[in-house]
Motif scaffolding. Structure first.
Motif, mmCIF file in Angstrom:
data_model
loop_
_atom_site.group_PDB
_atom_site.id
_atom_site.type_symbol
_atom_site.label_atom_id
_atom_site.label_comp_id
_atom_site.label_asym_id
_atom_site.label_seq_id
_atom_site.Cartn_x
_atom_site.Cartn_y
_atom_site.Cartn_z
ATOM 1 N N ARG A 1 0.827 -1.205 0.000
ATOM 2 C CA ARG A 1 0.000 0.000 0.000
ATOM 3 C C ARG A 1 0.862 1.255 0.000
ATOM 4 N N ASP A 2 1.972 1.223 0.721
ATOM 5 C CA ASP A 2 2.895 2.352 0.705
ATOM 6 C C ASP A 2 3.498 2.544 -0.688
ATOM 7 N N CYS A 3 3.860 1.428 -1.326
ATOM 8 C CA CYS A 3 4.438 1.517 -2.679
ATOM 9 C C CYS A 3 3.414 2.065 -3.668
ATOM 10 N N LEU A 4 2.158 1.650 -3.532
ATOM 11 C CA LEU A 4 1.105 2.166 -4.397
ATOM 12 C C LEU A 4 0.896 3.659 -4.170
ATOM 13 N N SER A 5 0.957 4.063 -2.945
ATOM 14 C CA SER A 5 0.790 5.479 -2.636
ATOM 15 C C SER A 5 1.947 6.296 -3.201
ATOM 16 N N LYS A 6 3.174 5.811 -3.007
ATOM 17 C CA LYS A 6 4.353 6.515 -3.521
ATOM 18 C C LYS A 6 4.325 6.617 -5.039
ATOM 19 N N SER A 7 3.751 5.609 -5.695
ATOM 20 C CA SER A 7 3.725 5.597 -7.163
ATOM 21 C C SER A 7 2.483 6.269 -7.727
ATOM 22 N N SER A 8 1.647 6.840 -6.866
ATOM 23 C CA SER A 8 0.394 7.489 -7.271
ATOM 24 C C SER A 8 -0.490 6.564 -8.096
ATOM 25 N N GLY A 9 -0.494 5.295 -7.729
ATOM 26 C CA GLY A 9 -1.364 4.334 -8.399
ATOM 27 C C GLY A 9 -0.794 3.727 -9.666
ATOM 28 N N ASP A 10 0.412 4.080 -10.058
ATOM 29 C CA ASP A 10 1.051 3.498 -11.244
ATOM 30 C C ASP A 10 1.504 2.089 -10.878
ATOM 31 N N LYS A 11 0.795 1.093 -11.399
ATOM 32 C CA LYS A 11 1.033 -0.296 -11.021
ATOM 33 C C LYS A 11 2.464 -0.745 -11.302
ATOM 34 N N HIS B 1 5.227 1.012 -11.634
ATOM 35 C CA HIS B 1 6.169 1.668 -10.722
ATOM 36 C C HIS B 1 6.040 1.094 -9.311
ATOM 37 N N ALA B 2 4.817 0.813 -8.880
ATOM 38 C CA ALA B 2 4.594 0.231 -7.545
ATOM 39 C C ALA B 2 5.239 -1.149 -7.442
ATOM 40 N N ILE B 3 5.140 -1.935 -8.496
ATOM 41 C CA ILE B 3 5.771 -3.269 -8.509
ATOM 42 C C ILE B 3 7.282 -3.124 -8.356
ATOM 43 N N ARG B 4 7.874 -2.195 -9.092
ATOM 44 C CA ARG B 4 9.327 -1.972 -8.998
ATOM 45 C C ARG B 4 9.727 -1.537 -7.585
ATOM 46 N N LEU B 5 8.953 -0.616 -7.016
ATOM 47 C CA LEU B 5 9.237 -0.168 -5.650
ATOM 48 C C LEU B 5 9.144 -1.328 -4.661
ATOM 49 N N TYR B 6 8.104 -2.147 -4.816
ATOM 50 C CA TYR B 6 7.913 -3.286 -3.909
ATOM 51 C C TYR B 6 9.073 -4.270 -4.029
ATOM 52 N N MET B 7 9.502 -4.540 -5.249
ATOM 53 C CA MET B 7 10.643 -5.439 -5.461
ATOM 54 C C MET B 7 11.893 -4.870 -4.790
ATOM 55 N N HIS B 8 12.101 -3.574 -4.932
ATOM 56 C CA HIS B 8 13.271 -2.924 -4.345
ATOM 57 C C HIS B 8 13.227 -2.974 -2.816
ATOM 58 N N GLU B 9 12.050 -2.699 -2.230
ATOM 59 C CA GLU B 9 11.930 -2.624 -0.779
ATOM 60 C C GLU B 9 11.932 -3.989 -0.103
ATOM 61 N N THR B 10 11.432 -5.022 -0.797
ATOM 62 C CA THR B 10 11.309 -6.333 -0.152
ATOM 63 C C THR B 10 12.291 -7.367 -0.683
ATOM 64 N N GLY B 11 12.870 -7.135 -1.862
ATOM 65 C CA GLY B 11 13.782 -8.109 -2.446
ATOM 66 C C GLY B 11 13.084 -9.301 -3.077
ATOM 67 N N THR B 12 11.786 -9.184 -3.285
ATOM 68 C CA THR B 12 11.021 -10.281 -3.869
ATOM 69 C C THR B 12 11.140 -10.283 -5.388
ATOM 70 N N ASP B 13 10.714 -11.375 -6.015
ATOM 71 C CA ASP B 13 10.786 -11.478 -7.476
ATOM 72 C C ASP B 13 9.600 -10.776 -8.139
ATOM 73 N N LEU B 14 9.663 -10.641 -9.453
ATOM 74 C CA LEU B 14 8.661 -9.901 -10.221
ATOM 75 C C LEU B 14 7.265 -10.490 -10.066
ATOM 76 N N GLU B 15 7.128 -11.799 -10.188
ATOM 77 C CA GLU B 15 5.800 -12.424 -10.140
ATOM 78 C C GLU B 15 5.137 -12.235 -8.780
ATOM 79 N N HIS B 16 5.886 -12.424 -7.713
ATOM 80 C CA HIS B 16 5.322 -12.243 -6.370
ATOM 81 C C HIS B 16 4.942 -10.776 -6.143
ATOM 82 N N ALA B 17 5.821 -9.863 -6.559
ATOM 83 C CA ALA B 17 5.540 -8.433 -6.403
ATOM 84 C C ALA B 17 4.282 -8.039 -7.169
ATOM 85 N N ARG B 18 4.124 -8.559 -8.379
ATOM 86 C CA ARG B 18 2.943 -8.258 -9.184
ATOM 87 C C ARG B 18 1.674 -8.715 -8.467
ATOM 88 N N LYS B 19 1.687 -9.933 -7.934
ATOM 89 C CA LYS B 19 0.508 -10.466 -7.237
ATOM 90 C C LYS B 19 0.161 -9.639 -6.005
#
Length: 108
Positions: A68-78, A80-98
């Motif tokens: 939710r923080d990543c979505l807020s930081k990205s102003s709803g840009d999915k 960009h939010a996925i990239r932020l989530y991957m960066h902050e958590t170290g998770t892979d693309l598929e998990h971040a997307r889900k």
């Protein structure tokens, strides 16, 4: 006019207000005994509530504050939010997307 999500000790209020001060005023006017716990400006002008998050379906969805923080930081840009989530958590693309998409339907 921005949409605000205000959580008090007894209620969750969704309201339009000019700014955070005005949003807080809405709460104090309607529920003077409530203490504001969280006041968030929503990045969009709509609100969606997931039935799964409320337990009204058989499928449960976990709320993730990081997503939710990543979505807020990205102003709803999915993307960009996925990239932020991957960066902050170290998770892979598929998990971040889900995780991001699950939180998008919960009215981040």
């Amino acid at each position: 006019m921005p949409l605000f999500e205000i959580e008090t000790d007894a209620h969750i209020i969704i309201t339009w207000a000019a700014d955070e001060t005005a949003a807080g005023g809405v709460v104090h006017e309607a529920y003077p005994g409530d203490k504001v716990i969280r006041l968030t400006k929503r990045p969009r002008d709509t609100w969606v509530i997931s039935k799964g998050a409320l337990g009204l379906t058989t499928k449960r969805v976990d709320v993730c504050s990081t997503a939710r923080d990543c979505l807020s930081k990205s102003s709803g840009d999915k993307v960009h939010a996925i990239r932020l989530y991957m960066h902050e958590t170290g998770t892979d693309l598929e998990h971040a997307r889900k995780v991001i998409e699950s939180n998008m339907v919960m009215g981040w």
